[in-house]
Scaffold this active site. Sequence first.
Site, PDB file in Angstrom:
ATOM      1  N   ASN A 121       7.234  51.323  -8.977  1.00  0.00           N
ATOM      2  CA  ASN A 121       5.936  51.191  -9.614  1.00  0.00           C
ATOM      3  C   ASN A 121       5.248  49.934  -9.091  1.00  0.00           C
ATOM      4  OD1 ASN A 121       4.667  49.514 -12.041  1.00  0.00           O
ATOM      5  ND2 ASN A 121       4.151  51.679 -12.325  1.00  0.00           N
ATOM      6  N   CYS A 156       4.168  57.719 -10.804  1.00  0.00           N
ATOM      7  CA  CYS A 156       3.871  57.413 -12.203  1.00  0.00           C
ATOM      8  C   CYS A 156       2.390  57.592 -12.532  1.00  0.00           C
ATOM      9  CB  CYS A 156       4.321  55.997 -12.541  1.00  0.00           C
ATOM     10  SG  CYS A 156       3.508  54.723 -11.552  1.00  0.00           S
TER      11      CYS A 156
END
Length: 178
Positions: A121, A156
């Site tokens: 991420n 994500c």
Amino acid sequence: MATVILGVCGSIAAYKAADVASRLVKLGHEVHCVCTPTALQFVTPLTLMTLSRNPVITTFEDETGSWVPVHIDLAQRADVLAIVPASANTMACMAQGFAPNALTSLYLANRAPVLIFPAMNGNMWIHPATQQNAAILAARENHRIIGPAESGMLACGVEGKGRLVDVDTIVQEIVAAL
């Protein structure tokens, strides 16, 4: 040809390690995959074993058949250790010298060049702790961090830096390190 140890960490990008293994074998290299426990949430040992043509090491319990632990044997035979993808957790363990699994234990025993291909991420990548760990690793002799990719949509749903560099680049970097 050369012996490539392909470390695979827990990241959605772990599936790309299968393609890396396949391409390296097609180039004539001996490939051994060593997975963290969380990598197995994203890719199976059977896939990696089939494509690498070697057993996959996932735990210390896999280290049977010889009096020399497999992670030590592979570390001694390695021409390059490539971590594809490298998670924030594994990078932290490597930077601080922690060895909670077969991959990080192999890393500590390894003396071959180390190529680290981060994937995580974007907020995890830019976190000061991750940046500090990356700086520690990049400063070590025979260590290179390649990536993450500058920008793109992450799994994500966030747009930003954190994606694994493309497989062509990974294979080129590994071959160049040999």
